[in-house]
Design a protein around this motif. Structure first.
Motif, PDB file in Angstrom:
ATOM      1  N   ILE A 144       1.169 -22.369 -31.077  1.00 14.84           N
ATOM      2  CA  ILE A 144       0.857 -20.995 -30.685  1.00 14.84           C
ATOM      3  C   ILE A 144      -0.623 -20.810 -30.999  1.00 14.84           C
ATOM      4  CG2 ILE A 144       1.324 -18.549 -31.059  1.00 14.84           C
ATOM      5  CD1 ILE A 144       4.190 -19.311 -31.849  1.00 14.84           C
ATOM      6  N   CYS A 145      -1.406 -20.632 -29.941  1.00 22.51           N
ATOM      7  CA  CYS A 145      -2.862 -20.722 -30.060  1.00 22.51           C
ATOM      8  C   CYS A 145      -3.564 -19.480 -29.534  1.00 22.51           C
ATOM      9  CB  CYS A 145      -3.312 -21.955 -29.270  1.00 22.51           C
ATOM     10  SG  CYS A 145      -5.077 -22.273 -29.292  1.00 22.51           S
ATOM     11  N   ASP A 146      -4.466 -18.939 -30.344  1.00 24.87           N
ATOM     12  CA  ASP A 146      -5.340 -17.850 -29.924  1.00 24.87           C
ATOM     13  C   ASP A 146      -6.437 -18.440 -29.040  1.00 24.87           C
ATOM     14  OD1 ASP A 146      -6.644 -15.374 -29.781  1.00 24.87           O
ATOM     15  OD2 ASP A 146      -7.720 -15.693 -31.652  1.00 24.87           O
ATOM     16  N   LEU A 150       2.016 -21.960 -26.449  1.00 25.41           N
ATOM     17  CA  LEU A 150       2.042 -20.535 -26.152  1.00 25.41           C
ATOM     18  C   LEU A 150       0.644 -20.006 -26.433  1.00 25.41           C
ATOM     19  CD1 LEU A 150       3.338 -17.799 -25.540  1.00 25.41           C
ATOM     20  CD2 LEU A 150       4.111 -17.724 -27.917  1.00 25.41           C
ATOM     21  N   LEU A 151       0.013 -19.446 -25.409  1.00 23.45           N
ATOM     22  CA  LEU A 151      -1.327 -18.894 -25.561  1.00 23.45           C
ATOM     23  C   LEU A 151      -1.243 -17.421 -25.930  1.00 23.45           C
ATOM     24  CD1 LEU A 151      -2.918 -20.425 -22.348  1.00 23.45           C
ATOM     25  CD2 LEU A 151      -3.079 -21.295 -24.683  1.00 23.45           C
ATOM     26  N   LEU A 152      -2.095 -17.011 -26.863  1.00 19.70           N
ATOM     27  CA  LEU A 152      -2.177 -15.609 -27.271  1.00 19.70           C
ATOM     28  C   LEU A 152      -3.618 -15.153 -27.170  1.00 19.70           C
ATOM     29  CD1 LEU A 152      -0.069 -15.425 -30.556  1.00 19.70           C
ATOM     30  CD2 LEU A 152       0.635 -14.819 -28.250  1.00 19.70           C
ATOM     31  N   SER A 153      -3.799 -13.911 -26.780  1.00 21.89           N
ATOM     32  CA  SER A 153      -5.154 -13.378 -26.739  1.00 21.89           C
ATOM     33  C   SER A 153      -5.141 -11.865 -26.668  1.00 21.89           C
ATOM     34  CB  SER A 153      -5.909 -13.930 -25.519  1.00 21.89           C
ATOM     35  OG  SER A 153      -7.232 -13.431 -25.514  1.00 21.89           O
ATOM     36  N   GLY A 154      -6.196 -11.299 -27.170  1.00 26.12           N
ATOM     37  CA  GLY A 154      -6.418  -9.870 -27.032  1.00 26.12           C
ATOM     38  C   GLY A 154      -7.218  -9.577 -25.776  1.00 26.12           C
ATOM     39  N   LEU A 202       3.099 -24.835 -35.048  1.00 26.14           N
ATOM     40  CA  LEU A 202       1.733 -24.743 -35.558  1.00 26.14           C
ATOM     41  C   LEU A 202       1.090 -23.494 -34.976  1.00 26.14           C
ATOM     42  CD1 LEU A 202      -0.736 -25.905 -37.060  1.00 26.14           C
ATOM     43  CD2 LEU A 202      -1.234 -27.239 -34.995  1.00 26.14           C
ATOM     44  N   LEU A 203       0.633 -22.621 -35.856  1.00 25.10           N
ATOM     45  CA  LEU A 203      -0.068 -21.401 -35.453  1.00 25.10           C
ATOM     46  C   LEU A 203      -1.565 -21.610 -35.632  1.00 25.10           C
ATOM     47  CD1 LEU A 203       2.053 -18.759 -37.399  1.00 25.10           C
ATOM     48  CD2 LEU A 203       2.332 -19.476 -35.022  1.00 25.10           C
ATOM     49  N   LEU A 204      -2.341 -21.210 -34.642  1.00 25.01           N
ATOM     50  CA  LEU A 204      -3.795 -21.270 -34.749  1.00 25.01           C
ATOM     51  C   LEU A 204      -4.382 -19.937 -34.317  1.00 25.01           C
ATOM     52  CD1 LEU A 204      -6.538 -22.607 -35.152  1.00 25.01           C
ATOM     53  CD2 LEU A 204      -6.315 -23.597 -32.851  1.00 25.01           C
ATOM     54  N   ASP A 205      -5.009 -19.264 -35.270  1.00 25.43           N
ATOM     55  CA  ASP A 205      -5.661 -17.980 -35.010  1.00 25.43           C
ATOM     56  C   ASP A 205      -6.676 -17.750 -36.119  1.00 25.43           C
ATOM     57  OD1 ASP A 205      -6.277 -15.151 -34.661  1.00 25.43           O
ATOM     58  OD2 ASP A 205      -4.425 -15.020 -33.494  1.00 25.43           O
ATOM     59  N   ASP A 206      -7.870 -17.319 -35.769  1.00 31.14           N
ATOM     60  CA  ASP A 206      -8.884 -17.082 -36.798  1.00 31.14           C
ATOM     61  C   ASP A 206      -8.636 -15.787 -37.564  1.00 31.14           C
ATOM     62  OD1 ASP A 206      -9.626 -15.822 -34.283  1.00 31.14           O
ATOM     63  OD2 ASP A 206     -11.490 -15.231 -35.274  1.00 31.14           O
ATOM     64  N   LEU A 209      -1.017 -30.157 -20.417  1.00 30.61           N
ATOM     65  CA  LEU A 209      -0.228 -29.528 -21.471  1.00 30.61           C
ATOM     66  C   LEU A 209       0.937 -28.732 -20.879  1.00 30.61           C
ATOM     67  CD1 LEU A 209      -3.171 -28.294 -23.708  1.00 30.61           C
ATOM     68  CD2 LEU A 209      -1.644 -30.223 -24.158  1.00 30.61           C
ATOM     69  N   THR A 210       2.010 -28.622 -21.641  1.00 27.50           N
ATOM     70  CA  THR A 210       3.177 -27.841 -21.236  1.00 27.50           C
ATOM     71  C   THR A 210       2.998 -26.423 -21.763  1.00 27.50           C
ATOM     72  OG1 THR A 210       4.573 -29.804 -21.351  1.00 27.50           O
ATOM     73  CG2 THR A 210       5.689 -27.661 -21.395  1.00 27.50           C
ATOM     74  N   ILE A 211       2.745 -25.497 -20.868  1.00 25.18           N
ATOM     75  CA  ILE A 211       2.488 -24.116 -21.254  1.00 25.18           C
ATOM     76  C   ILE A 211       3.759 -23.291 -21.064  1.00 25.18           C
ATOM     77  CG2 ILE A 211       1.057 -22.087 -20.845  1.00 25.18           C
ATOM     78  CD1 ILE A 211      -0.476 -24.559 -21.865  1.00 25.18           C
ATOM     79  N   LEU A 212       4.227 -22.700 -22.165  1.00 25.43           N
ATOM     80  CA  LEU A 212       5.406 -21.824 -22.092  1.00 25.43           C
ATOM     81  C   LEU A 212       5.033 -20.465 -21.529  1.00 25.43           C
ATOM     82  CD1 LEU A 212       7.335 -22.342 -25.430  1.00 25.43           C
ATOM     83  CD2 LEU A 212       7.874 -23.237 -23.174  1.00 25.43           C
ATOM     84  N   GLY A 213       3.840 -20.015 -21.867  1.00 24.49           N
ATOM     85  CA  GLY A 213       3.413 -18.707 -21.413  1.00 24.49           C
ATOM     86  C   GLY A 213       2.094 -18.319 -22.032  1.00 24.49           C
ATOM     87  N   ALA A 214       1.580 -17.193 -21.567  1.00 19.59           N
ATOM     88  CA  ALA A 214       0.344 -16.631 -22.079  1.00 19.59           C
ATOM     89  C   ALA A 214       0.615 -15.150 -22.327  1.00 19.59           C
ATOM     90  CB  ALA A 214      -0.786 -16.821 -21.072  1.00 19.59           C
ATOM     91  N   CYS A 215       0.483 -14.728 -23.571  1.00 21.81           N
ATOM     92  CA  CYS A 215       0.855 -13.369 -23.963  1.00 21.81           C
ATOM     93  C   CYS A 215      -0.323 -12.632 -24.587  1.00 21.81           C
ATOM     94  CB  CYS A 215       1.986 -13.405 -24.992  1.00 21.81           C
ATOM     95  SG  CYS A 215       3.473 -14.197 -24.404  1.00 21.81           S
ATOM     96  N   SER A 216      -0.335 -11.336 -24.356  1.00 23.33           N
ATOM     97  CA  SER A 216      -1.307 -10.486 -25.026  1.00 23.33           C
ATOM     98  C   SER A 216      -0.856 -10.256 -26.456  1.00 23.33           C
ATOM     99  CB  SER A 216      -1.418  -9.138 -24.315  1.00 23.33           C
ATOM    100  OG  SER A 216      -1.931  -9.323 -23.018  1.00 23.33           O
ATOM    101  N   LYS A 217      -1.829 -10.062 -27.340  1.00 28.45           N
ATOM    102  CA  LYS A 217      -1.522  -9.759 -28.737  1.00 28.45           C
ATOM    103  C   LYS A 217      -1.306  -8.266 -28.886  1.00 28.45           C
ATOM    104  CE  LYS A 217      -4.578 -13.068 -31.013  1.00 28.45           C
ATOM    105  NZ  LYS A 217      -5.664 -13.095 -31.960  1.00 28.45           N
TER     106      LYS A 217
END
Length: 142
Positions: free
Chosen positions: A54-56, A81-85, A8-12, A103-111
């Motif tokens: 995968i969440c923004d 998986l957290l994503l953010s700018g 599931l992808l979540l991003d505005d 929550l089980t967090i795989l990682g946090a990545c920059s976009k």
């Protein structure tokens, strides 16, 4: 390599959703649902049953932290998986808060997340999915 991993992808940002969907398909992951609205994505948790979210973090109406809190309350048991700018400090803080919610967090990545990094994280999500029992159609656990 097509897997049964449900993502599931979540991003505005619809462009980012399209980019991630294409990257996932290119890596062999076809069971992907993309949402640009956090409330629809919350409704998708029990309906779609994702193994990976995968969440923004930065979204209008309900930001990523609020969404993750609600996902934890809904007993989401997949990987995140957290994503953010935003800068790495904010990503680390969000990761810590999400883990505190259980929550089980795989990682946090920059976009934008590099394709190789995404592939590695997807492999981790698949391994976690394989280790986690899933309810069968008859109500038992597989």
């Amino acid at each position: 390599m097509t897997t049964a991993l449900r993502i599931l992808l979540l991003d505005d940002d619809t462009f980012m959703l399209e980019l991630l969907t294409e990257m996932l398909h290119g890596l062999g992951y076809d069971n992907v649902r993309a949402e640009s609205d956090a409330r629809r994505a919350l409704a998708a948790l029990p309906e779609f049953g994702p193994d990976l979210l995968i969440c923004d973090l930065s979204m209008p109406d309900m930001d990523g932290i609020e969404y993750l809190r609600a996902a934890a309350e809904a007993r989401f048991d997949g990987s995140v998986l957290l994503l953010s700018g935003m800068d790495s400090g904010i990503l680390r803080a969000a990761e810590t808060l999400a883990m505190a919610q259980g929550l089980t967090i795989l990682g946090a990545c920059s976009k934008p997340v590099p394709r190789a990094a995404l592939a590695d994280l997807l492999a981790q999500a698949w391994q976690q999915r394989q280790a986690r029992p899933r309810p069968s159609a008859h109500g038992g656990v597989k």
